[in-house]
Write a protein that holds these residues in place. Sequence first.
Motif, PDB file in Angstrom:
ATOM      1  N   LEU A 285      -3.242   7.258  -4.579  1.00 13.96           N
ATOM      2  CA  LEU A 285      -2.297   7.759  -5.581  1.00 13.96           C
ATOM      3  C   LEU A 285      -0.868   7.360  -5.217  1.00 13.96           C
ATOM      4  CD1 LEU A 285      -3.756  11.289  -6.411  1.00 13.96           C
ATOM      5  CD2 LEU A 285      -4.119   9.093  -7.556  1.00 13.96           C
ATOM      6  N   ILE A 286      -0.528   7.424  -3.925  1.00 11.31           N
ATOM      7  CA  ILE A 286       0.818   7.006  -3.514  1.00 11.31           C
ATOM      8  C   ILE A 286       1.013   5.517  -3.802  1.00 11.31           C
ATOM      9  CG2 ILE A 286       2.336   6.656  -1.535  1.00 11.31           C
ATOM     10  CD1 ILE A 286       1.032   9.075  -0.226  1.00 11.31           C
ATOM     11  N   SER A 287      -0.024   4.738  -3.548  1.00 12.09           N
ATOM     12  CA  SER A 287       0.105   3.293  -3.753  1.00 12.09           C
ATOM     13  C   SER A 287       0.130   2.923  -5.225  1.00 12.09           C
ATOM     14  CB  SER A 287      -1.068   2.543  -3.114  1.00 12.09           C
ATOM     15  OG  SER A 287      -1.423   3.114  -1.911  1.00 12.09           O
ATOM     16  N   ALA A 288      -0.389   3.806  -6.077  1.00  7.49           N
ATOM     17  CA  ALA A 288      -0.577   3.439  -7.480  1.00  7.49           C
ATOM     18  C   ALA A 288       0.712   2.950  -8.147  1.00  7.49           C
ATOM     19  CB  ALA A 288      -1.200   4.592  -8.244  1.00  7.49           C
ATOM     20  N   PRO A 289       1.836   3.695  -8.038  1.00  7.93           N
ATOM     21  CA  PRO A 289       3.041   3.177  -8.708  1.00  7.93           C
ATOM     22  C   PRO A 289       3.530   1.856  -8.126  1.00  7.93           C
ATOM     23  CG  PRO A 289       3.512   5.198  -7.481  1.00  7.93           C
ATOM     24  CD  PRO A 289       2.039   5.031  -7.472  1.00  7.93           C
ATOM     25  N   ILE A 290       3.361   1.683  -6.814  1.00  8.57           N
ATOM     26  CA  ILE A 290       3.785   0.409  -6.213  1.00  8.57           C
ATOM     27  C   ILE A 290       2.917  -0.725  -6.745  1.00  8.57           C
ATOM     28  CG2 ILE A 290       4.019  -0.863  -4.063  1.00  8.57           C
ATOM     29  CD1 ILE A 290       4.514   1.759  -2.656  1.00  8.57           C
ATOM     30  N   ALA A 291       1.602  -0.490  -6.687  1.00  4.93           N
ATOM     31  CA  ALA A 291       0.691  -1.503  -7.213  1.00  4.93           C
ATOM     32  C   ALA A 291       0.991  -1.758  -8.683  1.00  4.93           C
ATOM     33  CB  ALA A 291      -0.753  -1.045  -7.023  1.00  4.93           C
ATOM     34  N   GLY A 292       1.306  -0.677  -9.421  1.00  6.58           N
ATOM     35  CA  GLY A 292       1.616  -0.811 -10.837  1.00  6.58           C
ATOM     36  C   GLY A 292       2.836  -1.695 -11.050  1.00  6.58           C
ATOM     37  N   LEU A 293       3.867  -1.464 -10.246  1.00 10.10           N
ATOM     38  CA  LEU A 293       5.088  -2.259 -10.375  1.00 10.10           C
ATOM     39  C   LEU A 293       4.812  -3.732 -10.067  1.00 10.10           C
ATOM     40  CD1 LEU A 293       8.152  -2.425 -10.736  1.00 10.10           C
ATOM     41  CD2 LEU A 293       8.398  -1.849  -8.319  1.00 10.10           C
TER      42      LEU A 293
ATOM     43  N   VAL B 178      12.614   2.387  -0.616  1.00  9.50           N
ATOM     44  CA  VAL B 178      11.468   3.052  -1.247  1.00  9.50           C
ATOM     45  C   VAL B 178      10.188   2.752  -0.468  1.00  9.50           C
ATOM     46  CG1 VAL B 178      10.013   3.101  -3.297  1.00  9.50           C
ATOM     47  CG2 VAL B 178      12.484   3.169  -3.530  1.00  9.50           C
ATOM     48  N   SER B 179       9.997   1.473  -0.073  1.00  8.79           N
ATOM     49  CA  SER B 179       8.767   1.195   0.676  1.00  8.79           C
ATOM     50  C   SER B 179       8.816   1.878   2.032  1.00  8.79           C
ATOM     51  CB  SER B 179       8.525  -0.317   0.803  1.00  8.79           C
ATOM     52  OG  SER B 179       9.588  -0.931   1.474  1.00  8.79           O
ATOM     53  N   GLY B 180      10.032   2.016   2.590  1.00 13.64           N
ATOM     54  CA  GLY B 180      10.158   2.755   3.839  1.00 13.64           C
ATOM     55  C   GLY B 180       9.767   4.212   3.672  1.00 13.64           C
ATOM     56  N   ILE B 181      10.169   4.805   2.549  1.00 15.93           N
ATOM     57  CA  ILE B 181       9.837   6.217   2.311  1.00 15.93           C
ATOM     58  C   ILE B 181       8.324   6.394   2.160  1.00 15.93           C
ATOM     59  CG2 ILE B 181      10.021   8.074   0.608  1.00 15.93           C
ATOM     60  CD1 ILE B 181      12.930   7.115   0.134  1.00 15.93           C
ATOM     61  N   PHE B 182       7.712   5.487   1.400  1.00 14.55           N
ATOM     62  CA  PHE B 182       6.249   5.580   1.247  1.00 14.55           C
ATOM     63  C   PHE B 182       5.564   5.437   2.597  1.00 14.55           C
ATOM     64  CE2 PHE B 182       6.822   4.435  -3.350  1.00 14.55           C
ATOM     65  CZ  PHE B 182       6.270   5.611  -3.830  1.00 14.55           C
ATOM     66  N   CYS B 183       6.079   4.513   3.391  1.00 15.00           N
ATOM     67  CA  CYS B 183       5.533   4.303   4.726  1.00 15.00           C
ATOM     68  C   CYS B 183       5.675   5.569   5.549  1.00 15.00           C
ATOM     69  CB  CYS B 183       6.266   3.132   5.364  1.00 15.00           C
ATOM     70  SG  CYS B 183       6.000   2.937   7.102  1.00 15.00           S
ATOM     71  N   LEU B 184       6.849   6.220   5.423  1.00 17.74           N
ATOM     72  CA  LEU B 184       7.106   7.449   6.176  1.00 17.74           C
ATOM     73  C   LEU B 184       6.132   8.551   5.755  1.00 17.74           C
ATOM     74  CD1 LEU B 184       9.294   8.096   8.281  1.00 17.74           C
ATOM     75  CD2 LEU B 184      10.509   9.338   6.479  1.00 17.74           C
TER      76      LEU B 184
ATOM     77  N   ILE C 113       4.795  -2.081   9.380  1.00 14.42           N
ATOM     78  CA  ILE C 113       4.654  -3.467   8.916  1.00 14.42           C
ATOM     79  C   ILE C 113       4.651  -3.533   7.393  1.00 14.42           C
ATOM     80  CG2 ILE C 113       2.952  -5.352   8.763  1.00 14.42           C
ATOM     81  CD1 ILE C 113       2.685  -5.479  11.547  1.00 14.42           C
ATOM     82  N   SER C 114       4.311  -2.428   6.744  1.00 14.89           N
ATOM     83  CA  SER C 114       4.284  -2.480   5.279  1.00 14.89           C
ATOM     84  C   SER C 114       5.684  -2.719   4.715  1.00 14.89           C
ATOM     85  CB  SER C 114       3.667  -1.208   4.704  1.00 14.89           C
ATOM     86  OG  SER C 114       4.429  -0.093   5.062  1.00 14.89           O
ATOM     87  N   VAL C 115       6.732  -2.398   5.465  1.00 13.16           N
ATOM     88  CA  VAL C 115       8.092  -2.617   4.938  1.00 13.16           C
ATOM     89  C   VAL C 115       8.437  -4.114   4.862  1.00 13.16           C
ATOM     90  CG1 VAL C 115      10.531  -2.086   5.238  1.00 13.16           C
ATOM     91  CG2 VAL C 115       8.815  -0.319   5.640  1.00 13.16           C
ATOM     92  N   PRO C 116       8.360  -4.876   5.977  1.00 13.82           N
ATOM     93  CA  PRO C 116       8.596  -6.326   5.822  1.00 13.82           C
ATOM     94  C   PRO C 116       7.577  -7.006   4.908  1.00 13.82           C
ATOM     95  CG  PRO C 116       7.916  -5.797   8.077  1.00 13.82           C
ATOM     96  CD  PRO C 116       8.224  -4.496   7.403  1.00 13.82           C
TER      97      PRO C 116
END
Lengths: 271, 621, 246
Positions: free
Chosen positions: A80-88, A126-132, B411-414
């Motif tokens: 579900l978290i990945s869904a909007p990223i994948a969608g974009l 944003v990708s950093g936040i998702f990663c966090l 690694i997902s960031v880069p």
Amino acid sequence: MSEHNSEHSSEHNELDLKPTPGQRATNLFKRKDVQRTAVFGIFWTAVFVVLGLYIYPKWMPEAMSTDMKAMEKIMVGFTLISAPIAGLVMGIATQAITNRHKGNTPPPDGPAIRTNGPVVVVWSVVSGIFCLIAVVWGIMEVNTMANAATSEAGTALHVQVTGSQWVWSFKYADQGIESDKLMLPLDRPVVFDVTSVDVNHSFWPVQLGVKVDANRLQTTVIHTVPNKLGRIDVKCAELCGLYHAYMETTGEVMTTTDFNNWVTTNGGHVA
Amino acid sequence: MTTLQSTSSHSRPIPNPAKSLITKLHMGTGAVVGIIFAVGAYYALRPAADDPNFYNQQNKALLAAMLSWSVGFLIGIGAFIGPFRWLIGKDLTAEEQLYLAGDGQGIKRYFKYCTDHKVVGIQYLVGVMAMLAVGGSMAMMIRTSLAVPGGHFIAATIYNSLVGLHGITMIVAMIIVATGPFGNYIMPIMIGARDMAFPRLNALSWWVLFTAIPVLCSAWFLGGIPTGWTAYAPLSVQAGPGMNAFIATILIFAVSTAVAGMNITATVVAMRAKGMKWNRVPIFVIGATMSVALAIPAFPTFMLAMVQTATDRVFNTGFYDANVGGSGWLYAHLFWIMGHPEVYVILLPGIAILMEITPVFVRKPLFSYNAAVLGFAGIAGLSVLVWAHHMYISGWTPTLNGPFMVTTEMISVPTGLLFLVLLGTVWRGKPWMKLPMLGMFAVIWNFLIGGITGIYLSDVPADNYLHGSMYVTAHFHYTLMGAALTGAVAGLAYWFPKMTGRMLNERAGYISFWFVQIGFQILFLGMFIAGAEGQPRRVVSFAAMYKYQNMISTGGAYMVGIGFIVLLWAVIHSWRKGDIAPMNPWGAKTLEWTVPYPVPLENFDEAPVITSDPYGYGKGN
Amino acid sequence: METTTVETSSSKRLISALVFVVLGVAVVGTVGFTLHSLSADPQKALYATKSSETIVVDGKTYPKASIALGVYADSGQAADYGHYTTNKKDYVQYGPSTHLVLPAHTFVTVTISAYDGGEHLNNPYFGKVVGTVGGTINIDGVDVSNVPSDNVQHTFTLHGIPSSSQDPLFVNVPLPQVKADDQDNFIATQDPKTNFKGHTVTFSFITGGAGDYVWNCEYPCGDGSYAKFGAAMSTYGYMSGKVTVK
């Protein structure tokens, strides 16, 4: 979905360097390619949401322990978290494909966008936040498991799991029995002390959602609480030679009474 | 240096064939000397049948034979003539160096120790395609055997070997699939160099690699390798004589990658054209250089791991034998310290190719060159800190799982930056849907799936369940095959006109593309399901509950197989009879499209001077 | 994009492509079937002898069948006991075949003549008799349910992948060692011609429905390899094999 759109606007509203941010956003969404990207983006987001909510849980076996339940939650949650990223990502890609150029000569030049600082920054943040989120969630779960293992160690049932090339065996030291099948009482914490007499194996009671390698002269430990009655498949998850594929057995989570009966009929004593 | 400043391409001095040994040496003489060395070493060391340490002695003799073959071949093909002549104070003459560069020798130079980077590039290309074909055929056999449960088609011994040999063949092929052909053929032209920094080392890197191929093949005749490509100890110590072939292959291959890595890095650092500052270097060059530079520290640990496996097998040293104080975890560490960077060694050039292609076909500048470089650098940097995520469930220090989970997920960031660069470049453009561009879109999807499933696997609780299952197999095929190989095939379609002078047959290319990509989705969808349901990987047989998933996978695999056969036809046919390509069929701005085909021996008549980066597309640029 | 078309008719191209694909598939297929033929059993399958008798176990009636196997220190010893095999050299081996075919839902009696010496098990669990009728085996006329782990020469351990398509079957039978002092200076592996009758181990188990299983030895007898589980132990057709129930 709104989450997706707002992220989208934040990405592209710097592209048109003119009026106020509000107007810019409005202008941006008046653009046909942006609208189409949004529609495609929503479509792909929906695909991943459906995958996460309905398909993944169907694929996974029935959860029979706390750990398996947590793991399934993570699979669904991460999807579900990945869904909007994948969608974009897929939204932009799909829009580009529908906008393709045909023919044997190169297309006309597009706009010379060299970079866009804010977009790069927002994207990274944003990708950093998702990663966090993923990291924090994972660490918390690891912590929960570790705490449970410590606090329940005293009351836990100990099972010594031994991997031999191509057969598992289970020793219930306190009960004084050995078996080729993994029998566990319901709702009692269990600690698996796993070792190998030869090469590396990996002890995997599938429906319990835990796994640990079996190493020669090492005891590796995992802990879980079986919380549902039913059959367990025990497999080896590390290639261990000729009959690795056949290094499987079954087991069962049973009521305490049934478990005690099983112990006594096999010549052990209830402990 | 074979780069001869003074020789014009019109007056080619032909060395007197009677005079110089180098004119008489080729693959054939290499093979003869190699075989003599191998047979000699084997018979010198071969144990008597009643030797009490028969297995140790046999391992010793076989390893010695294999390594001697490699050395003998290199001697026989003349790899050491240059250094030897230098050593005795009679360095090669200009004519001899020109001869070594393959000047005026036509097709023969492809079978010789040839220092021309374009020849080496073609050698790598053909070699890689052969390896992929062999590895792919093995995949077909694995999938055929798994079409139905029971393991009736192929027996367990052979199946286990297939799994390992498919793995290692593909890994070796994928490591060189982009940096071999394109890094050698295209990259020096792209940066405006006349050749590589060390042309002889360039030839050496190819021919060393070449000697590994028969060694690896010999595993089949020595009982195979039962360990999978990871060759985990102590299983590898227990394995039969075929394991020696695996060990020798890695030892040889590690030398090749080290040589190639140093050479490519040195070339990019030292030989760029005038004016090609670091921010004007084509992005493929950046990606490929980071990839080979990452391989330089990574592979020696694999080599060390294999040396220790070899000594365990030959001298009973017990590095990995817990009974005498060793540990299998030691192997796992050494292996994965190489193993995870290696994944990015494979991936980076594939993505870099797409970044090179996309601006050309969208007619827009590369979106955020800096983000691309940062993305590559971030991945390369982090990739050396994540290896133990392969060991979450090994039982080795579970408390360190948390830190490794953090570095892995970082690694997902880069990686996200790489997506941003590709998507930003196509944004608002009209992509020209030629084969290379199709490949780019396929990679976006495949890498997305590979990336997201990678996030699950990087999570300790989820990995507790998924590790060692078919899910993992599907995940890394999405990244390595779906992303890196598709990227390399896109690169082949893109640079085919420059490397062969002809256009790649478009229709066959499209047919192949759709067969491969659709088949690929089917193949690994089935595997994701089976894995999520609990089917372990590397199994010759499985429970009936996975039978439909596996049958679907096998169907998809056959589609992929047919797709790749069509691609192979397209390559062979187009190479021989394809449409003659113009100098710059795609209208690209990098230097390789400014030279004619065939590319002159020293690439440029006049050294190019660079005034901007090669992405000056677009209105108002 | 300006390209110079080289004249090849499109039909010729198509035929060339089709032929290439067919050839490609044929090559891969040939290699595949070669591997398939190499995957064949090293020995002819050994069928259990069905008898007309029946037996009642736990209130159910089963037909009876029997099968006889031998365990030999090497192929020379196997030949001496009448089980000539083409198996290689000094590998310890079961004979006459490692692929056993058993009838379904049958009371199968297995007789194993065991001629080898031994040391001790890697995992003492396999000294225990599991899965036989009555939980015992008969060694030279004496029923036992356990063989001490330092007195085992080999085991016959039958197992399979638990699956909805076949019944579970797990049998573990330890075979006692032929000791050097059973007869003066007798060492089974070095003097196969000694007239020694070894141990005769008899046991029975009941097969379920049709299915594919495997068996292997759990006694580490792959000399010279790690955990003594390489060589003969890891090579199909010596100390491991298939069991087909049908």
